[in-house]
Design a protein around this motif. Structure first.
Motif, mmCIF file in Angstrom:
data_model
loop_
_atom_site.group_PDB
_atom_site.id
_atom_site.type_symbol
_atom_site.label_atom_id
_atom_site.label_comp_id
_atom_site.label_asym_id
_atom_site.label_seq_id
_atom_site.Cartn_x
_atom_site.Cartn_y
_atom_site.Cartn_z
ATOM 1 N N ASN A 268 26.574 -16.872 4.225
ATOM 2 C CA ASN A 268 25.129 -17.022 4.037
ATOM 3 C C ASN A 268 24.350 -16.224 5.076
ATOM 4 O O ASN A 268 23.308 -15.618 4.767
ATOM 5 N N LEU A 269 24.857 -16.211 6.307
ATOM 6 C CA LEU A 269 24.204 -15.433 7.363
ATOM 7 C C LEU A 269 24.246 -13.942 7.048
ATOM 8 O O LEU A 269 23.234 -13.234 7.181
ATOM 9 N N LEU A 270 25.403 -13.453 6.616
ATOM 10 C CA LEU A 270 25.517 -12.033 6.283
ATOM 11 C C LEU A 270 24.629 -11.666 5.096
ATOM 12 O O LEU A 270 24.089 -10.556 5.031
ATOM 13 N N GLU A 271 24.468 -12.597 4.172
ATOM 14 C CA GLU A 271 23.559 -12.342 3.048
ATOM 15 C C GLU A 271 22.124 -12.189 3.549
ATOM 16 O O GLU A 271 21.389 -11.295 3.110
ATOM 17 N N ARG A 272 21.729 -13.048 4.496
ATOM 18 C CA ARG A 272 20.375 -12.940 5.056
ATOM 19 C C ARG A 272 20.179 -11.633 5.821
ATOM 20 O O ARG A 272 19.061 -11.125 5.917
ATOM 21 N N LYS A 273 21.287 -11.086 6.330
ATOM 22 C CA LYS A 273 21.221 -9.818 7.055
ATOM 23 C C LYS A 273 21.283 -8.607 6.123
ATOM 24 O O LYS A 273 21.244 -7.464 6.596
ATOM 25 N N GLY A 274 21.424 -8.873 4.805
ATOM 26 C CA GLY A 274 21.351 -7.770 3.863
ATOM 27 C C GLY A 274 22.591 -7.484 3.059
ATOM 28 O O GLY A 274 22.580 -6.604 2.187
ATOM 29 N N ALA A 275 23.709 -8.187 3.313
ATOM 30 C CA ALA A 275 24.944 -7.933 2.569
ATOM 31 C C ALA A 275 24.829 -8.491 1.159
ATOM 32 O O ALA A 275 24.556 -9.671 0.973
ATOM 33 N N ARG A 276 25.017 -7.646 0.175
ATOM 34 C CA ARG A 276 24.926 -8.085 -1.227
ATOM 35 C C ARG A 276 26.333 -8.369 -1.753
ATOM 36 O O ARG A 276 26.874 -7.652 -2.593
ATOM 37 N N LEU A 277 26.917 -9.412 -1.245
ATOM 38 C CA LEU A 277 28.267 -9.815 -1.642
ATOM 39 C C LEU A 277 28.213 -10.806 -2.791
ATOM 40 O O LEU A 277 27.202 -11.475 -3.004
ATOM 41 N N LYS A 278 29.322 -10.911 -3.496
ATOM 42 C CA LYS A 278 29.466 -11.973 -4.493
ATOM 43 C C LYS A 278 30.663 -12.809 -4.060
ATOM 44 O O LYS A 278 31.803 -12.343 -4.058
ATOM 45 N N SER A 279 30.405 -14.049 -3.676
ATOM 46 C CA SER A 279 31.449 -14.912 -3.124
ATOM 47 C C SER A 279 31.517 -16.204 -3.908
ATOM 48 O O SER A 279 30.545 -16.634 -4.521
ATOM 49 N N ILE A 280 32.675 -16.844 -3.836
ATOM 50 C CA ILE A 280 32.871 -18.097 -4.553
ATOM 51 C C ILE A 280 33.685 -19.055 -3.698
ATOM 52 O O ILE A 280 34.593 -18.639 -2.963
ATOM 53 N N VAL A 281 33.332 -20.319 -3.752
ATOM 54 C CA VAL A 281 34.096 -21.372 -3.090
ATOM 55 C C VAL A 281 34.944 -22.055 -4.158
ATOM 56 O O VAL A 281 34.410 -22.614 -5.123
ATOM 57 N N LEU A 282 36.248 -21.985 -4.001
ATOM 58 C CA LEU A 282 37.173 -22.561 -4.974
ATOM 59 C C LEU A 282 37.417 -24.030 -4.644
ATOM 60 O O LEU A 282 37.804 -24.361 -3.526
ATOM 61 N N SER A 283 37.193 -24.886 -5.614
ATOM 62 C CA SER A 283 37.363 -26.325 -5.416
ATOM 63 C C SER A 283 38.193 -26.893 -6.548
ATOM 64 O O SER A 283 38.333 -26.277 -7.613
ATOM 65 N N SER A 284 38.733 -28.075 -6.330
ATOM 66 C CA SER A 284 39.558 -28.728 -7.340
ATOM 67 C C SER A 284 38.709 -29.165 -8.527
ATOM 68 O O SER A 284 37.476 -29.273 -8.433
ATOM 69 N N ARG A 285 39.378 -29.417 -9.640
ATOM 70 C CA ARG A 285 38.659 -29.905 -10.818
ATOM 71 C C ARG A 285 37.960 -31.216 -10.509
ATOM 72 O O ARG A 285 36.818 -31.457 -10.937
ATOM 73 N N GLU A 286 38.620 -32.096 -9.747
ATOM 74 C CA GLU A 286 38.034 -33.395 -9.425
ATOM 75 C C GLU A 286 36.738 -33.235 -8.629
ATOM 76 O O GLU A 286 35.810 -34.023 -8.768
ATOM 77 N N THR A 287 36.691 -32.210 -7.757
ATOM 78 C CA THR A 287 35.496 -31.977 -6.954
ATOM 79 C C THR A 287 34.338 -31.457 -7.798
ATOM 80 O O THR A 287 33.191 -31.863 -7.629
ATOM 81 N N LEU A 288 34.657 -30.560 -8.735
ATOM 82 C CA LEU A 288 33.615 -29.911 -9.532
ATOM 83 C C LEU A 288 33.194 -30.712 -10.754
ATOM 84 O O LEU A 288 32.052 -30.611 -11.205
ATOM 85 N N CYS A 289 34.114 -31.495 -11.295
ATOM 86 C CA CYS A 289 33.860 -32.129 -12.581
ATOM 87 C C CYS A 289 33.046 -33.409 -12.422
ATOM 88 O O CYS A 289 33.371 -34.269 -11.603
ATOM 89 N N VAL A 290 31.999 -33.531 -13.232
ATOM 90 C CA VAL A 290 31.167 -34.742 -13.176
ATOM 91 C C VAL A 290 31.877 -35.918 -13.828
ATOM 92 O O VAL A 290 31.481 -37.070 -13.655
#
Length: 843
Positions: A268-290
């Motif tokens: 997030n800091l690097l994005e504020r400094k201008g880096a146009r990255l595409k990043s993802i946080v990988l989580s378990s199905r249990e974490t993501l699923c409602v």
């Protein structure tokens, strides 16, 4: 850090199989549509079915013909690969055949995806063969019924090429957008400067070393003490490496969720400094699923019904979203908008991300690793950077991920409904349990207790003196070691178990392929895979594993325990262009080299602490023996030391124990000390065995910086508070560590000891001493987190006088050896008075 512009590299090459192309461009329907269950052996059975049909074809039939096709664009190259099952030249022209195998109830309908795959092969065929119409044959072979059903079409070259070009162009259009995004990313990275005004002590060295690693490729270890700023020192040069052709993606894996959050904050800091990255946080199905624990089922989850119909738009929305970091809330939001499963979407996004952050499992666990990058079907080496945070944790996690376990007591819920659903299978499970129990049938109990060795280091360990075993054959089960009447070890999976286990798996496969209602399907799958993971390794008698057989009442636990995960871990990280293992505690280096599979010639960077020795003092109290047998006699003495430490100055303290039992016994006595001295007993906070996320947060929140705040927290070494937490400044001014952190004595640890004991004493080091002292280092590392922090630390254990332990203490620690507990208060008060005097002079 020196800024560099991207080199004039050749166009990026994208390699894809025909199957991957077709599924990306044309797949429709539900998530999990098609067969609900396919056994792991299904691929082998399918191969045999293919071979059987191919052998039945005419002599001039050509089987397994490799096909390649390439498209050169200005900015990238698309390489398409495939293998047509068969082709034969007839008087009417060439016929291409694609063979698919089926089982169970098949509705005799051809799949649109299978037709598409065959037509793509036709287009590739025309690129290297004479022009003309093609007969396309799609053949389905039923493995159980042993019959085939063919669908045929004759298509002209123009028709085939039109379809081929349409599918390829849709994928090329996606690649064109992806490369455009990467170009914009690279433009943003060229002027990107280090996000802080200055580097910390040792940080520039780490930045330069990591950059060199990514430039040359390979593997290395970095031991960077707290305060270096190792998160940004690893991430920043890794992101800059995206400008080079050797690197396309960065995979960051951590041991715990707090470690992932640190990298999220850095991104997030690097994005504020201008880096146009595409990043993802990988989580378990249990974490993501409602839906939480509800089993994934297209019949009950609207986000799975029609998932592939909506995937393309959801995927496009994710990669073009304004937010650069796709964390769990962002993925859920996209899932809600497009009505797709957020977890399945995250897996589909992996090939198109610049940075992926997740648990160790996504790289190293055979069951959950990212198959396209690290699985058996992945290419030998990928243009990726692998960053392994807090690498000291990977030793035990690696063993866990490459061990297998089966407990017959977990069969009970399945057996209840199996009695009606499939009585033969229920009886088969009962029979197999009985067969497992025969291991102990002839075991003599005349000498059930192993003899003990009275040497210093062995008093808490299992010994392996063989007890008397009846000479009668034990159902062809070869036992290498009897530990007790209910516990045995062997290196080889008994032959007499293989046949009934295979039969059980076959019956379970038949049941699961039909499909079960609701929770039963999930319970059946869990049973199947617990059995299959053992069957899969039945013929692997590697010296790196031991099979432990435990009898617990009428139940049996089989544990194929991984003694040495180095080879398995190395097979994963070697697939990356460059791999960096880093932690604040990676000593001794030869131990971590050996466990992580790192070759001797690989570079190791050890950085000095950036903090001054004057910021803290470490008191070594060697007058209290905290070995397991001595602990009941030390509770009062330890409580006195803790009371003396926290009495020296009001503030926040953390005390780490080797076990919950030790913690709980000392806590009661320490509370009495507080009451007897008129102090508030509520300042004591304890880590509990069943602490949830809310309780953990409340525990840490209590360590505030409000004037007059005074807390003493009791926690367990190696636990959630033992590493990965930052209590900066006045939030923590003192730490005590009780014991040398040795892991709990158990058979598994003793087996590790024996495996590595080729040099006398090294086995104990690898199994107990090194992991234990690492816990001590991590606990001590909670105290000084910044250049402004100050504090006192106390280490309590008589073994710290021994060279084997003393030599493992960092040389930069300002150590003071105590003569008695009275010295704790005296030295601690002197330390704080000196700090107050220094502060007054500075002001």
């Amino acid at each position: 850090m020196h800024r560099k512009s991207p080199k004039a590299n050749p166009p990026i090459a994208f390699d894809i199989s025909v199957r991957e192309l077709v599924e990306f461009s044309m797949r429709k329907g539900d998530l999990g549509s098609g067969p609900r269950f396919l056994s792991p052996a299904r691929a082998l059975e399918g191969t045999r079915g293919h071979q059987k049909l191919q052998a039945s074809r005419p002599a001039h039939y050509e089987a397994e013909i490799p096909l390649k096709w390439s498209l050169q664009k200005d900015r990238f190259t698309l390489n398409l690969r495939g293998r047509i099952d068969g082709a034969i030249e007839t008087p009417e022209g060439w016929m291409l055949e694609e063979i698919k195998t089926v089982t169970g109830h098949w509705q005799q309908k051809a799949s649109a995806l299978h037709w598409a795959q065959l037509k793509i092969y036709g287009g590739m065929w025309h690129s290297t063969r004479p022009p003309g119409p093609l007969k396309l044959r799609l053949t389905y072979y039923h493995l159980e019924e042993e019959n085939e059903h063919c669908f045929e079409e004759t298509q002209g070259q123009e028709e085939i090429n039109q379809f081929f070009n349409q599918v390829v162009e849709s994928y090329v259009d996606w690649l064109d957008h992806h490369v455009t995004r990467c170009d914009k990313r690279n433009i943003s990275l060229v002027p990107l400067a280090f996000p802080f005004t200055k580097t910390r002590t040792g940080q520039q060295t780490m930045l330069d070393t990591v950059a060199k690693l990514h430039d040359q490729g390979g593997v290395m270890m970095v031991e960077a003490p707290t305060g270096i700023g190792k998160t940004m020192a690893t991430l920043f040069p890794s992101i800059r490496a995206l400008l080079e052709k050797e690197v396309r993606q960065i995979v960051v894996v951590t041991a715990r969720r707090p470690g992932q959050q640190v990298f999220q904050d850095a991104l997030n800091l690097l994005e504020r400094k201008g880096a146009r990255l595409k990043s993802i946080v990988l989580s378990s199905r249990e974490t993501l699923c409602v839906n939480g624990e509800i089993a994934c089922d297209p019949a009950t989850c609207p986000k799975r019904v029609g998932f592939y119909d909506r995937l393309h738009e959801a995927r496009k929305a994710a990669v073009t979203a304004e937010t650069c970091l796709l964390d769990s809330p962002a993925l859920r939001a996209i899932g809600d908008t497009h009505q797709v499963c957020p977890h399945a979407l995250s897996m589909e996004l992996v090939p198109w991300m610049d940075v992926m952050v997740g648990d160790y499992n996504y790289a190293f666990d055979p069951g959950t690793q990212l198959g396209t990058l690290f699985g058996d079907d992945a290419t030998r080496k990928h243009p990726i950077i692998l960053l392994v945070d807090e690498s000291h944790n990977l030793a035990d996690r690696g063993r866990e991920m490459h061990s297998q376990r089966m407990d017959t007591s977990t069969w009970a819920p399945v057996e209840v409904w199996l009695r009606k659903e499939d009585p033969r299978l229920a009886q088969g499970l009962r029979n197999f349990r009985k067969k497992l129990r025969t291991v102990f049938k002839h075991k003599s109990t005349t000498d059930p207790h192993p003899s003990s060795d009275t040497t210093l280091e062995q008093t808490e360990l299992f010994s392996f003196e063989p007890t008397h075993v009846d000479p009668k054959p034990l159902q062809q089960v070869k036992i290498d070691r009897w530990i007790s009447a209910d516990l045995a070890c062997t290196r080889t999976f008994p032959d007499s178990w293989e046949k009934p286990l295979k039969h059980l798996l076959k019956m379970l496969e038949t049941l699961l392929e039909k499909g079960l209602e609701g929770k039963r399907q999930q319970e059946g799958l869990q049973l199947y895979f617990s059995l299959h993971q053992l069957y899969r390794v039945a013929h692997d008698s590697s010296e790196k594993h031991q099979i432990i057989i435990r009898r617990q009442g009428g139940e049996i636990v089989l544990h194929r325990f991984c003694l040495d995960p180095s080879e398995a871990l190395a097979s994963t990280w070697k697939r990356a262009w460059s791999t960096l293992f880093f932690s604040a505690t990676l000593s001794p280096h030869d131990y971590y080299r050996r466990i992580l599979g790192i070759p001797d010639q690989a570079e190791v960077l050890q950085l000095p602490t950036p903090f001054s020795r004057t910021q803290w003092e470490v008191l070594l109290h060697c007058g209290i023996a905290t070995t397991y047998r001595q602990r009941p006699f030390t509770y009062e003495a330890v409580a006195e030391v803790i009371h003396a430490l926290q009495s020296s100055r009001q503030g926040n303290y953390l005390v780490f124990f080797p076990s919950y039992s030790y913690l709980e016994n000392v806590a009661g006595l320490f509370r009495n000390h507080l009451i007897s001295t008129g102090a508030d007993p509520d300042i004591l906070m304890q880590q509990s065995r069943d602490m949830n996320e809310t309780s953990r947060h409340a525990f840490l929140k209590a360590f505030g910086t409000v004037n007059g705040n005074h807390r003493v927290g009791f926690a367990v070494m190696g636990g959630i508070f033992g590493e990965g937490i930052d209590l900066v400044g006045e939030r923590l001014i003192g730490v005590a560590v009780v014991g040398v952190g040795l892991p709990q004595v158990c058979l598994e640890r003793d087996l590790i000891r024996d495996h590595f004991d080729t040099d006398p004493g090294r086995g104990f080091d690898f199994a107990y001493r090194y992991p234990g002292m690492n816990r001590v280092m991590q606990a001590m590392g909670r105290l000084i987190r910044s250049e402004q922090d100050q504090g006192m630390a106390v280490l309590i254990d008589s073994r710290l006088r021994q060279p084997a332990y003393a030599s493992l203490l960092p040389s930069h620690w300002p150590l003071h050896i105590l003569r008695s507990t009275r010295d704790v208060t005296k030295l601690a008060k002197a330390f704080w008075q000196k700090r107050q005097g220094t502060s007054a002079e500075e002001s």
